[in-house]
Design an enzyme around this catalytic site. Structure first.
Site, PDB file in Angstrom:
ATOM      1  N   ASN A 155      75.361 -20.744   2.410  1.00  0.00           N
ATOM      2  CA  ASN A 155      76.176 -19.819   3.195  1.00  0.00           C
ATOM      3  C   ASN A 155      75.655 -19.571   4.611  1.00  0.00           C
ATOM      4  OD1 ASN A 155      77.865 -17.638   3.729  1.00  0.00           O
ATOM      5  ND2 ASN A 155      76.378 -16.242   2.711  1.00  0.00           N
ATOM      6  N   CYS A 193      67.812 -12.275   5.676  1.00  0.00           N
ATOM      7  CA  CYS A 193      68.765 -13.401   5.943  1.00  0.00           C
ATOM      8  C   CYS A 193      68.183 -14.459   6.832  1.00  0.00           C
ATOM      9  CB  CYS A 193      69.943 -12.609   6.631  1.00  0.00           C
ATOM     10  SG  CYS A 193      71.564 -13.650   7.134  1.00  0.00           S
ATOM     11  N   ASN A 251      66.235 -13.023  -1.339  1.00  0.00           N
ATOM     12  CA  ASN A 251      67.073 -13.296  -0.438  1.00  0.00           C
ATOM     13  C   ASN A 251      67.363 -14.980  -0.585  1.00  0.00           C
ATOM     14  OD1 ASN A 251      69.364 -13.171   1.670  1.00  0.00           O
ATOM     15  ND2 ASN A 251      68.433 -11.248   2.181  1.00  0.00           N
ATOM     16  N   CYS A 303      50.591 -39.925 -26.635  1.00  0.00           N
ATOM     17  CA  CYS A 303      51.273 -38.573 -26.480  1.00  0.00           C
ATOM     18  C   CYS A 303      50.562 -37.485 -25.948  1.00  0.00           C
ATOM     19  CB  CYS A 303      52.216 -38.320 -27.527  1.00  0.00           C
ATOM     20  SG  CYS A 303      53.322 -36.679 -27.153  1.00  0.00           S
ATOM     21  N   CYS A 358      53.889 -33.872 -22.703  1.00  0.00           N
ATOM     22  CA  CYS A 358      54.199 -33.427 -21.531  1.00  0.00           C
ATOM     23  C   CYS A 358      55.598 -32.898 -21.406  1.00  0.00           C
ATOM     24  CB  CYS A 358      54.184 -34.754 -20.334  1.00  0.00           C
ATOM     25  SG  CYS A 358      55.362 -35.713 -20.699  1.00  0.00           S
ATOM     26  N   CYS A 362      60.408 -35.929 -22.523  1.00  0.00           N
ATOM     27  CA  CYS A 362      61.421 -36.498 -23.346  1.00  0.00           C
ATOM     28  C   CYS A 362      62.224 -35.465 -24.095  1.00  0.00           C
ATOM     29  CB  CYS A 362      60.616 -37.262 -24.446  1.00  0.00           C
ATOM     30  SG  CYS A 362      59.530 -36.581 -25.456  1.00  0.00           S
TER      31      CYS A 362
END
Length: 427
Positions: free
Chosen positions: A75, A137, A202, A381, A384, A387
């Protein structure tokens, strides 16, 4: 049924869903429509001194996914471009017609006490419920020494907050910029000056895309573009982290927080509340789906609170804060493994591809009867979670914690830490 009534900084509203200071709260017509739709409060679009600013045409750039669903908006619109007195008169009328709704007015001014104090006194005369100081802003106004140009300097945040607190008896909410190294600097400054609450985040300073035909950032304004404020679902993780940091910091703990940033569903709101927010503000979701989206937010939050046994928002607010810790305070002995449900698997192979290419080669492919079978190799494994996030089928891949019966050990005390001081030496 859960009680959704909300109070922040002494400002009451029938539910915790407010519209943030933005185009949806620009004028009476919008705000009346919002209140009729069920919103608990609004923060009126930021007012400044006369003469009002002049906005450009072509104001929004969009970040879309491949299905054209909105991920975020960029914006470049400035603060209200309508005369101050017109806004003030409309605020009086709306507050008179909807006395049970929260009416907070956003302000922005140059770095001068008479400017901030003058605006505050004029708003106080309208009967509005409170003020929000726009110190965040990141475009246009900051180039004029306002907005984030003030919000990025804690000493200026403290000074402006003190000026306004000295000028009015109204509750003062300080809106913080995320475009800063440490959000605690500005939050602590606002609290020192007596802020009744803070709101965050913001918008995030950004360029959302480049038009490759005109070779200019979007939105394109006659062949040129500028950085703007990024908002929407994509900024929610940034906002959640900053809200949590303020909620768990000893110097700001207890400071009421209005959570802003990507709130699109009731679940988003519940997450902000759990991390310490008192209420939430919404902008992009309303600009994407319209004001009636608040019905789903109210209904969803109410039903979930009933299901979980929360009777009031106070019982929910901050419940997750105690579980937000620094990395060094996590349990190094915790272990979780992926489990694939073959009955739900659709044989797309995405889990194998991402694990094989980018992770730990922990998913094996076997040939079954007429289809492939994917099996997790537990020894490889590391838990993490990738998957389970990539899988397109809900609950097909779940993460199951291992029962290893090991004690809770943090990294500073972990035997694998080369910087660890042995207990005997420490004594």
């Amino acid at each position: 049924m859960a009680d959704l009534s909300s109070t922040i900084a002494g400002i009451r509203s029938p539910n915790p869903f407010w519209l943030a200071s933005a185009p949806p709260t620009d004028k009476l017509t919008n705000v009346v429509r919002a209140f009729k739709a069920g919103w608990g409060g609004v923060v009126w679009k930021t007012l400044g001194e006369d003469p009002p600013v002049v906005n450009v045409s072509s104001r929004y750039g969009a970040h879309l996914d491949t299905d054209r669903r909105l991920i975020g908006l960029n914006n470049i619109e400035l603060i209200s471009d309508r005369p101050l007195d017109v806004n003030l008169q409309e605020i009086i009328q709306v507050k008179r017609d909807f006395p049970d709704r929260a009416m907070v007015v956003s302000l922005m001014a140059r770095m001068a006490e008479e400017a901030w104090a003058g605006l505050a006194r004029k708003v106080e005369a309208t009967g509005a419920d409170g003020l929000e100081l726009n110190l965040g802003c990141p475009h246009g106004m900051c180039e004029r020494g306002m907005g984030s140009a003030i919000g990025q300097v804690p000493e200026m945040v403290e000074q402006v907050t003190r000026w306004v607190k000295n000028a009015t008896r109204m509750p003062v909410i300080v809106k913080l910029t995320p475009n800063i190294t440490n959000i605690l600097w500005s939050a602590e400054a606002a609290k020192r000056a007596g802020a009744d609450a803070v709101s965050l985040i913001n918008t995030v300073n950004s360029i959302v895309a480049v038009d490759l035909d005109s070779m200019a950032p979007t939105p394109v304004v006659d062949g040129k573009g500028s950085h703007g404020g990024y908002c929407g679902p994509a900024v929610k993780p940034i906002a959640l982290n900053m809200v949590a940091e303020i909620a768990r910091n000893p110097d700001t703990r207890g400071l009421p927080i209005s959570g802003i940033g990507g709130v699109t569903t009731w679940r988003d709101a519940a997450e902000f509340l759990a991390l310490g927010a008192t209420n939430v503000q919404v902008c992009t979701a309303a600009m994407t789906y319209g004001f009636k989206i608040v019905e789903d937010m109210i209904g969803g939050l109410s039903n979930w609170m009933d299901e979980k046994g929360y009777q009031t928002l106070d019982q929910l607010s901050g419940r997750a804060v105690c579980n937000v810790v620094n990395w060094n305070d996590l349990n190094m002995n915790f272990s979780t493994k992926a489990v694939i449900d073959p009955a739900l698997c659709i044989d797309c192979g995405r889990c194998h591809i991402v694990c094989e290419d980018t992770s730990h080669q922990a998913i094996r492919i076997d040939q079954g009867e007429g289809r492939r079978v994917f099996t997790v190799v537990n020894e490889e494994c590391v838990g993490c979670n990738l998957c389970s996030h990539i899988c397109p089928v809900p609950d097909c891949i779940t993460m199951v914690p291992e029962q290893n019966n090991l004690p809770y050990v943090t990294w500073p005390n972990d035997a694998r830490n080369p910087m660890r001081v042995p207990e005997a030496a420490a004594e």
